[in-house]
Write a protein that holds these residues in place. Structure first.
Motif, PDB file in Angstrom:
ATOM      1  N   PHE A   1      -6.327 -99.361  -8.903  1.00 25.76           N
ATOM      2  CA  PHE A   1      -6.575 -99.075  -7.749  1.00 25.76           C
ATOM      3  C   PHE A   1      -6.074 -98.475  -6.416  1.00 25.76           C
ATOM      4  N   LEU A   2      -6.384 -97.344  -5.839  1.00 24.55           N
ATOM      5  CA  LEU A   2      -5.788 -96.530  -4.971  1.00 24.55           C
ATOM      6  C   LEU A   2      -5.404 -96.976  -3.172  1.00 24.55           C
ATOM      7  N   ILE A   3      -7.133 -96.647  -3.752  1.00 25.90           N
ATOM      8  CA  ILE A   3      -8.374 -96.550  -2.148  1.00 25.90           C
ATOM      9  C   ILE A   3      -9.484 -96.963  -1.929  1.00 25.90           C
ATOM     10  N   TYR A   4      -9.639 -96.715  -0.688  1.00 22.38           N
ATOM     11  CA  TYR A   4     -11.527 -97.335  -0.563  1.00 22.38           C
ATOM     12  C   TYR A   4     -11.308 -96.742   0.579  1.00 22.38           C
ATOM     13  N   GLN A   5     -13.053 -96.217   0.985  1.00 22.45           N
ATOM     14  CA  GLN A   5     -13.984 -94.906   2.299  1.00 22.45           C
ATOM     15  C   GLN A   5     -15.387 -95.904   1.787  1.00 22.45           C
ATOM     16  N   GLY A   6     -15.512 -96.589   3.042  1.00 28.16           N
ATOM     17  CA  GLY A   6     -16.514 -96.664   3.491  1.00 28.16           C
ATOM     18  C   GLY A   6     -17.624 -95.597   3.783  1.00 28.16           C
ATOM     19  N   SER A   7     -18.437 -95.674   3.731  1.00 31.55           N
ATOM     20  CA  SER A   7     -20.200 -94.266   4.190  1.00 31.55           C
ATOM     21  C   SER A   7     -19.901 -94.503   5.490  1.00 31.55           C
ATOM     22  N   TYR A   8     -19.829 -95.848   6.771  1.00 30.00           N
ATOM     23  CA  TYR A   8     -19.645 -95.628   7.704  1.00 30.00           C
ATOM     24  C   TYR A   8     -18.968 -95.441   8.462  1.00 30.00           C
ATOM     25  N   ASP A   9     -17.147 -95.806   7.865  1.00 27.44           N
ATOM     26  CA  ASP A   9     -16.329 -95.727   7.881  1.00 27.44           C
ATOM     27  C   ASP A   9     -15.951 -94.057   8.747  1.00 27.44           C
ATOM     28  N   GLU A  10     -15.555 -94.332   9.717  1.00 25.05           N
ATOM     29  CA  GLU A  10     -15.076 -93.238  10.949  1.00 25.05           C
ATOM     30  C   GLU A  10     -14.110 -92.445  11.033  1.00 25.05           C
ATOM     31  N   GLN A  11     -12.977 -93.225  10.429  1.00 25.70           N
ATOM     32  CA  GLN A  11     -11.934 -92.536   9.896  1.00 25.70           C
ATOM     33  C   GLN A  11     -11.295 -92.248   8.679  1.00 25.70           C
ATOM     34  N   ASN A  12     -10.548 -91.424   8.347  1.00 31.12           N
ATOM     35  CA  ASN A  12      -9.973 -91.236   6.982  1.00 31.12           C
ATOM     36  C   ASN A  12      -8.880 -92.338   6.213  1.00 31.12           C
ATOM     37  N   ALA A  13      -9.234 -92.916   5.356  1.00 33.48           N
ATOM     38  CA  ALA A  13      -8.940 -94.504   4.590  1.00 33.48           C
ATOM     39  C   ALA A  13      -7.035 -93.798   4.364  1.00 33.48           C
ATOM     40  N   THR A  14      -6.411 -94.203   4.695  1.00 31.62           N
ATOM     41  CA  THR A  14      -4.693 -93.765   4.196  1.00 31.62           C
ATOM     42  C   THR A  14      -4.665 -94.917   3.462  1.00 31.62           C
ATOM     43  N   GLU A  15      -3.467 -94.765   2.702  1.00 31.38           N
ATOM     44  CA  GLU A  15      -2.467 -96.265   2.106  1.00 31.38           C
ATOM     45  C   GLU A  15      -1.157 -95.620   0.824  1.00 31.38           C
ATOM     46  N   GLY A  16      -0.431 -95.772   2.010  1.00 33.52           N
ATOM     47  CA  GLY A  16       1.119 -95.093   1.756  1.00 33.52           C
ATOM     48  C   GLY A  16       0.553 -93.585   1.322  1.00 33.52           C
ATOM     49  N   ARG A  17       1.097 -93.489   0.720  1.00 35.41           N
ATOM     50  CA  ARG A  17       1.071 -91.764   0.660  1.00 35.41           C
ATOM     51  C   ARG A  17      -0.488 -91.136   0.199  1.00 35.41           C
ATOM     52  N   TYR A  18      -0.931 -91.875  -0.163  1.00 33.00           N
ATOM     53  CA  TYR A  18      -2.621 -91.788  -0.411  1.00 33.00           C
ATOM     54  C   TYR A  18      -3.404 -91.306   1.590  1.00 33.00           C
ATOM     55  N   SER A  19      -3.882 -90.669   0.991  1.00 30.76           N
ATOM     56  CA  SER A  19      -5.177 -90.888   1.970  1.00 30.76           C
ATOM     57  C   SER A  19      -6.349 -90.024   0.866  1.00 30.76           C
TER      58      SER A  19
END
Lengths: 115, 114
Positions: A47-65
């Motif tokens: 698993f790398l990264i998660y984004q919820g539909s209501y999240d206002e900001q783009n998800a980031t995890e280290g080198r992953y966005s």
């Protein structure tokens, strides 16, 4: 109907460059989550990264966005400063909140980092 | 400590045989899944259990039967194996009540039917 579309079956990228892996999705729900997974040649699903539909900001995890564009129904994964160890299959997946618990996966993109 | 473990890692068997794959998770999750990954790497859900109750049963031949003795275990039994059953089978778990909870996968079982 295909719910998750990954249009790039394979990509080759020079080491240290940034790479964008495309993912578009189809849902009539307003509430959903988007996930990215990495599968190296050894076979495990990471698993790398998660984004919820209501999240206002783009998800980031280290080198992953995640470049989340809700109106376009796209959730592209951006890997910055690619490394040889990033060579793998990458899968985009979606969970609709008012369905059952399953994750529906796209067909994947095989990323190869060139030294 | 392995979070989701499945055994065996490899399974080679002949057509017509019956085989089982076992899965255990120590994450305290309440939902477990079986996914099948075909030769083109496409991942498709087969079954899901929440607190030992079957909640997802996709279009899977009834030769496949999942069993969940408790919420930490989900086994997959396959009867009368066919060539087309050759694939990698992944077990996974998640916290079902948390929609943002990712699936945690086992390392897969590569089934080869000859």
């Amino acid at each position: 109907a295909q719910k998750i579309t990954q249009t790039q079956p394979g990509m080759f990228v020079q080491e240290k460059e940034a790479v964008t892996l495309d993912c578009t999705y189809d849902t009539s729900d307003q509430s959903y989550g988007l996930f990215w997974y990495k599968q190296p040649s050894s076979g495990e699903m990471i698993f790398l990264i998660y984004q919820g539909s209501y999240d206002e900001q783009n998800a980031t995890e280290g080198r992953y966005s995640l470049n989340f564009q809700k109106a376009r129904k796209s959730a592209n994964l951006v890997i910055s400063a690619s490394q040889l160890g990033d060579s793998a299959m990458y899968f985009c997946a979606m969970r609709e909140w008012f369905g059952n618990e399953k994750l529906t996966f796209g067909t994947g993109t095989r990323l190869t980092i060139i030294p | 400590d392995t979070a989701v473990s499945q055994t065996p890692k490899y399974l080679v068997t002949q057509m017509g045989n019956d085989k089982s794959i076992k899965c255990e998770q120590n994450l305290g999750h309440d939902t477990m899944y079986w996914y099948k990954q075909d030769s083109k790497k496409f991942l498709k859900i087969m079954f899901s259990y929440n607190n030992k109750e079957l909640i997802i049963n996709e279009t899977v031949p009834n030769r496949f039967s999942p069993k969940s003795p408790d919420k930490a275990h989900l086994n997959l039994h396959i009867n009368s194996l066919e060539l087309g059953d050759s694939a990698v089978y992944f077990c996974a778990s998640s916290q079902g009540t948390a929609k943002s909870s990712p699936l945690h996968f086992g390392n897969g079982t590569r089934l080869t039917v000859t």
